[in-house]
Design an enzyme around this catalytic site. Sequence first.
Site, PDB file in Angstrom:
ATOM      1  CD  GLU A  49      -2.476   1.143   2.680  1.00  0.00           C
ATOM      2  OE1 GLU A  49      -3.254   1.954   3.164  1.00  0.00           O
ATOM      3  OE2 GLU A  49      -2.317   0.134   3.137  1.00  0.00           O
ATOM      4  CG  ASP A  60      -3.039   8.218   7.805  1.00  0.00           C
ATOM      5  OD1 ASP A  60      -3.138   7.178   7.868  1.00  0.00           O
ATOM      6  OD2 ASP A  60      -3.363   9.074   6.916  1.00  0.00           O
TER       7      ASP A  60
END
Length: 278
Positions: A49, A60
């Site tokens: 990824e 995140d």
Amino acid sequence: MTPLQSLFESLRGQNRKALMPFLTTGDPNIDTTEAVIAAARQAGADLCEVGVPYSDPIADGPVIQASYQRALDAGFKLQHVWDLGQRLTENPKVKAMPRVTMVSYSIIYRIGMAKYVDQAMQAGYCGAIVPDLLVEEAEDLSKICREKGFDLIQLVTPTTTRDRQCRIAELSSGFLYYVSVTGITGERTALPTNLVDNVGWLREQTELPICIGFGISGPETAAQLAPVSDGLIVGSAIVRRVADAVEKAKSSGADPVKTAAEEAGDFCHSLRQAIDAA
């Protein structure tokens, strides 16, 4: 059949679970990102990824936020993602490994959905994980991706209603990204007790492979999650090790690219062993 569909079909035939590392493009530079991905591949990673740095990341945690900021401070441009893809395509160590982008929907929308998919495919990417794409807005992008043979991977969280989970599965392809914990990305030592039941229910609703991410801190958590999933996505733990290795190399006069690749390779090897033994 897309590269992701072929990969997961092959893995199921081998009774093997996918290991998917996450790396930020250009943290601290493209050379390091390429070298770390190659090292992860040699250590047993099945796909990767590739994070597209963004100034306002949605899900995140601090480790990946800092990684994105380092890349942005170094002058990151979207073209760097395409350049990295081309380099991986030409690298014999990793050219056969499927790779997907982790990208904000705002970037896709700004460029244009079809144009983003075309550019990604030309650079050797076979899918995109879009963490901030609402299911209500996913139909157009899902249609474009299906027409072009490009996988759209969407997230399911522990708080996603069951109706929405089913709709997300309908509009996704390649695999589903199941978020193991509520909140942001990051390493954790304890995982939710209802995770097994939640993933089990979702598996009854879809034939898509289910990969689990968020909170995988090392071999122990990987071993816990491997039996429940079709694959594991490991981000913060790898990104942190790469950043630490680069700083350590700078202070000691060693080669930062080589040091980061070795550190990431050793960690991925430990994850691979734990997953296979689970």
